[in-house]
Design an enzyme around this catalytic site. Sequence first.
Site, mmCIF file in Angstrom:
data_model
loop_
_atom_site.group_PDB
_atom_site.id
_atom_site.type_symbol
_atom_site.label_atom_id
_atom_site.label_comp_id
_atom_site.label_asym_id
_atom_site.label_seq_id
_atom_site.Cartn_x
_atom_site.Cartn_y
_atom_site.Cartn_z
ATOM 1 N N SER A 1 -9.821 1.535 2.701
ATOM 2 C CA SER A 1 -8.950 2.350 1.880
ATOM 3 C C SER A 1 -7.841 1.565 1.182
ATOM 4 C CB SER A 1 -8.320 3.444 2.734
ATOM 5 O OG SER A 1 -7.422 2.873 3.674
ATOM 6 N N SER B 1 -9.964 -0.810 6.913
ATOM 7 C CA SER B 1 -9.422 -0.640 5.562
ATOM 8 C C SER B 1 -8.814 -1.860 4.903
ATOM 9 C CB SER B 1 -8.394 0.483 5.544
ATOM 10 O OG SER B 1 -9.070 1.689 5.429
ATOM 11 N N LYS C 1 0.849 -1.199 0.000
ATOM 12 C CA LYS C 1 0.000 0.000 0.000
ATOM 13 C C LYS C 1 0.878 1.239 0.000
ATOM 14 C CE LYS C 1 -3.958 1.901 2.615
ATOM 15 N NZ LYS C 1 -4.884 1.651 3.737
HETATM 16 N N1 GLN Z 1 -13.131 3.739 6.297
HETATM 17 C C1 GLN Z 1 -12.568 4.117 7.548
HETATM 18 C C2 GLN Z 1 -12.246 5.584 7.532
HETATM 19 O O1 GLN Z 1 -12.504 6.210 6.569
HETATM 20 C C3 GLN Z 1 -11.366 3.310 7.850
HETATM 21 C C4 GLN Z 1 -10.154 3.754 7.124
HETATM 22 C C5 GLN Z 1 -8.962 2.920 7.450
HETATM 23 O O2 GLN Z 1 -9.092 1.873 8.084
HETATM 24 N N2 GLN Z 1 -7.800 3.390 7.059
HETATM 25 O O3 GLN Z 1 -11.748 6.117 8.469
#
Ligand code: GLN
Length: 484
Positions: free
Chosen positions: A151, A175, A76
Amino acid sequence: MAGITAVDWREGLDAGNLSSEVLTRACLDRIGRLDHHLHAVLSVDPEYSLDLARRADARLQVGERSPVLGLPVVIKDNLHWSGMPVSCGSRVLDGYLATYDATVIQRLIAAGAVPLAKANLDEFAMGSSGEYSALAPARNPWDQDRVPGGSSSGSVVAVAAGYAPLALGSDTGGSVRLPASFCNVTALRPSYGVLSRYGLTAMASSLDQVGPIATSAADIALTFGVMAGRDPMDSTSVDLPGAERLAALQPGNLKGLRIGLPREYFGEGLDAGARSLLEDAIRVFEDQGAICREVSLPHTRYAIDTYYLICTSEVSSNMSRFDGVRFGHRADAGGLSDMIAKTRDMGLGPEVKRRILLGVFCLSKGYYDAFYLKALKARTLISEDFRRVFEEVDVLATPVSLGTAFPFGAKTQDPMAMYLADVYTVTAPLAGIPCLCLPAGLNEGLPVGIQLIGPAFSDVMLLETAHAYQSLTRHHLEHPPLPE
Ligand code: GLN
């Protein structure tokens, strides 16, 4: 290549039927053929990866063995891999190259893994769909008109589409698990502290964890075991109990395993098709002698509010370092404060700005007690719920998301709707406990995942339980309709 597990490649490499160079070249070719559609990859350095592959081959030839030796891993793009761009999916880091390796990457390279590519993500890992990437968003290989989930969108798509057998994402509130559920892959969010955060670009530091992604739980164990454990560069890191069982993961014993089904996760809003697949999965466990029963985690209803208050507060502080002075993009402007304001205005996207504003508000004088402090108290109540329930059961089984992957644009106009996509994934991170997503079948052609949650530091038991399930089912081997 999709549907072949890392354990299969591992056996091929160890038996000398395959070389890391051939495998790495095949992965790079596949990226070249498919990624103009899927946009999972932001950068590659083929010569560098092939060089690492040849070095792995030399080590294999002299009889050296390690769980990841010669296996390609997609990373990532919020993790630092020295010499490569680390864009975090943002314009504000245009042109910035990492100057060191994150501990997890340094440990993988030392064990002979082959970092292959940097993967797309929601900007600074803030998002649930992949659509908040400042670059073209990644697409779901099961239906390219749908989001892959975020994400860690690119890392998950890379495994689902067969670019690489292994990937790393990060999980702050879901994410790795949400995209895994949308794309039919397996993903672990470890107990907080088990994987070093050194070299992971901070989003919300009390919640961020690196998360390994692969086709199966046995595959995840390969990378996880190599990366886990205390790191002097991250004072919150700890050793993982049972880590020695990861090199050759065995299926856990399901007989007598006590599985809790939290009532709060199976209520209104859960799609009927997804629910029926979850029930099938639970039956697989019961048929092997697991004892399933309803339990309650009463403070779950505060989880989304608590998560977004704590997350945005920490984001507002962590994001202050992107000011045009030290990293990446710098706007042309007269004075220093103008330069900082312009750099941040031009370089950061709307979701990142929204979170900075929300976080600054939560932490400001007069509001701190009403918002941030209250959220910390709710976090304690949520952790207590889990502590209590794990006196009665060994693991929890829940949905990962309300339904399958949604179409592009379905939630981008409504931030609350996007935040609610995380309704089943934000609670466990608030308590620091491990959880994973594994494929549970297809609903109208789209994947559905099931989440297992365990007590703190039960990561290995969780993977063994998932491995037992995957030894009895084939859902994780289903792969999307893509050209070979
Ligand atoms: N979707 C969640 C957020 O927007 C989690 C994001 C993540 O785990 N990096 O905060």
